[in-house]
Design a protein around this motif. Structure first.
Motif, PDB file in Angstrom:
ATOM      1  N   THR A  73       0.840  -1.190   0.000  1.00  0.00           N
ATOM      2  CA  THR A  73       0.000   0.000   0.000  1.00  0.00           C
ATOM      3  C   THR A  73       0.881   1.249   0.000  1.00  0.00           C
ATOM      4  O   THR A  73       1.694   1.443   0.903  1.00  0.00           O
ATOM      5  CB  THR A  73      -0.931   0.018   1.227  1.00  0.00           C
ATOM      6  OG1 THR A  73      -1.775  -1.144   1.197  1.00  0.00           O
ATOM      7  CG2 THR A  73      -1.804   1.264   1.232  1.00  0.00           C
ATOM      8  N   LEU A  76       0.599   8.179   1.233  1.00  0.00           N
ATOM      9  CA  LEU A  76      -0.033   9.335   0.612  1.00  0.00           C
ATOM     10  C   LEU A  76       0.983  10.476   0.587  1.00  0.00           C
ATOM     11  O   LEU A  76       1.279  11.082   1.616  1.00  0.00           O
ATOM     12  CB  LEU A  76      -1.293   9.731   1.384  1.00  0.00           C
ATOM     13  CG  LEU A  76      -2.448   8.721   1.292  1.00  0.00           C
ATOM     14  CD1 LEU A  76      -3.632   9.191   2.130  1.00  0.00           C
ATOM     15  CD2 LEU A  76      -2.877   8.504  -0.146  1.00  0.00           C
ATOM     16  N   ALA A  85      -1.623   6.494  -8.181  1.00  0.00           N
ATOM     17  CA  ALA A  85      -2.121   5.505  -7.227  1.00  0.00           C
ATOM     18  C   ALA A  85      -3.026   4.472  -7.892  1.00  0.00           C
ATOM     19  O   ALA A  85      -3.640   3.645  -7.214  1.00  0.00           O
ATOM     20  CB  ALA A  85      -2.862   6.185  -6.073  1.00  0.00           C
ATOM     21  N   GLY A 112      -8.392   3.365  -2.828  1.00  0.00           N
ATOM     22  CA  GLY A 112      -7.336   4.345  -3.037  1.00  0.00           C
ATOM     23  C   GLY A 112      -6.884   4.540  -4.464  1.00  0.00           C
ATOM     24  O   GLY A 112      -5.949   5.310  -4.712  1.00  0.00           O
ATOM     25  N   ASP A 114      -6.854   6.181  -8.072  1.00  0.00           N
ATOM     26  CA  ASP A 114      -7.155   7.566  -8.430  1.00  0.00           C
ATOM     27  C   ASP A 114      -8.282   7.681  -9.440  1.00  0.00           C
ATOM     28  O   ASP A 114      -9.085   8.612  -9.389  1.00  0.00           O
ATOM     29  CB  ASP A 114      -5.902   8.243  -9.008  1.00  0.00           C
ATOM     30  CG  ASP A 114      -4.870   8.559  -7.940  1.00  0.00           C
ATOM     31  OD1 ASP A 114      -5.242   8.656  -6.761  1.00  0.00           O
ATOM     32  OD2 ASP A 114      -3.682   8.707  -8.304  1.00  0.00           O
ATOM     33  N   GLY A 366     -12.527   1.611   3.349  1.00  0.00           N
ATOM     34  CA  GLY A 366     -11.551   2.608   3.753  1.00  0.00           C
ATOM     35  C   GLY A 366     -11.138   2.470   5.209  1.00  0.00           C
ATOM     36  O   GLY A 366      -9.941   2.532   5.538  1.00  0.00           O
TER      37      GLY A 366
END
Length: 376
Positions: A73, A76, A85, A112, A114, A366
């Protein structure tokens, strides 16, 4: 070509009945003691449970799932730009089925990615667009009822031309959610798969995409960036077609290994109480508790999740992360996708119980990822 001799007997039936009884007793003990600890008792119980689904010699093949998630992962980073991403595309969606492609596409975004695209038929496009403005919808696929025979060749070239304009931008394609089985539509998707292979784009194949490739194995045979995610019935058809035998739950891991190997090293995630995953070289499992609620659409969440994690795994390996550099990114993507899906389902079930729906699970993706890979 794919013939393999398999057999069953009374001994197999006795084994299954005994295993079921043992599993029920183990589940009762686990409920009484509570879940979540790592005592010797729990470890032994996990090993016995996995024996019940056919692990050779009782050995645990459980993946180090949460560490896999943490390893692949991405952080950010404010220096990254849109698209880095993950850019995912779902090929599916027709008149009858509009929810499945949306579930796969929105799940990718919730985890996550984009950007998330859906390539669907014109009849499905407006409906899918109405679900959310977050998903980019391309109404380019066609079904037989709307195409004259003399126009099919032209329409096919037009569809491929539209998809090819985007193909090299995508980090992964999800093939099959809500696709349906219209012959001309399946013909279009067959050609999209061929073009994706030529561009070296990973494929996650689920739902009616599995119906397509089971009848045309050459579409994925030998393609190491293909992931198949069959449920119990889809897996049964694959085994019957490829191995010419019935599903053998006593030796599930070995049969899965053989199946993946015979299709040329594709990665297969066999969905079940315990998810078994093999690329023809190794077998790993994910048995984290999910939810007893089996509402439709959870497989679509899984396919979208795997697509994201597979793209992240490939990027992590390209960035020379030594901890996973020797691992197959398709295996890593499946382990991560299965783990997060199960955790989200468990979280949703805690509050919704019998009324848990696929949309409830999506909303927990999430938070479930945050619990494992916290963002400050």
């Amino acid at each position: 070509m794919f013939g393999v001799n398999c057999g069953f007997g009374a001994k197999s039936c006795i084994y299954k009945l005994a295993s079921s009884a043992v599993l029920r007793r183990q589940q009762l003990v686990i409920r009484c003691l509570g879940v979540g600890g790592h005592s010797d008792h729990n470890i032994n119980t996990d090993q016995k449970t996995m024996q019940g689904v056919g692990f050779s010699s009782g050995a645990s093949l459980e993946a180090d799932a949460e560490n896999v998630l943490r390893a692949i992962t991405p952080t950010l980073d404010p220096n990254r730009h849109k698209g880095q991403a993950g850019k995912i595309a779902v090929i599916g969606g027709c008149r009858e089925y509009t929810g499945a492609p949306f579930f796969a596409a929105i799940s990718a975004l919730k985890i996550g990615a984009d950007l998330s695209h859906v390539f669907c038929t014109r009849d499905a496009a407006s409906v899918i667009k109405s679900y959310s403005p977050e998903v980019i919808v391309h109404p380019i696929l066609e079904e037989s009822y709307s195409v004259r025979d003399e126009d099919k060749s032209f329409i096919l070239e037009k569809v491929l031309g539209e998809v090819d304009k985007w193909m090299e931008r995508f980090d992964c394609l999800v093939i099959g959610p809500g696709l349906g089985r219209n012959p001309f539509l399946l013909d279009c998707v067959s050609n999209i798969i061929k073009h994706a292979r030529q561009s070296n784009v990973p494929l996650v194949i689920d739902g009616d995409g599995l119906f397509l490739i089971t009848n045309s194995l050459d579409l994925v045979s030998g393609y190491h960036l293909a992931v198949l995610t069959p449920n119990v019935n889809e897996y049964k058809r694959l085994v019957q077609t490829v191995l010419s035998c019935e599903v053998n739950d006593e030796d599930a891991s070995e049969q899965l290994l053989s199946l993946a190997k015979r299709i040329g090293g594709v990665t297969i995630l066999r969905k079940g109480k315990v998810d078994l995953i093999s690329d023809g070289e190794t077998v790993e499992s994910v048995s984290i508790y999910g939810s007893p609620r089996r509402c439709g659409g959870q497989g679509d969440i899984l396919s979208g999740s795997i697509a994201v994690f597979l793209s992240w795994a490939r990027q992590t390996i390209r960035d020379e992360n030594l901890s996973i550099s020797s691992r197959n990114p398709t295996m890593l993507g499946c382990i991560a996708g299965s783990t997060l899906m199960r955790k989200a389902a468990s979280l949703a079930f805690e509050t919704k119980k019998r009324s848990t729906l696929t949309t409830d699970i999506i909303e927990c993706l999430g938070r479930s990822l945050q619990d494992i890979c916290p963002v400050p």
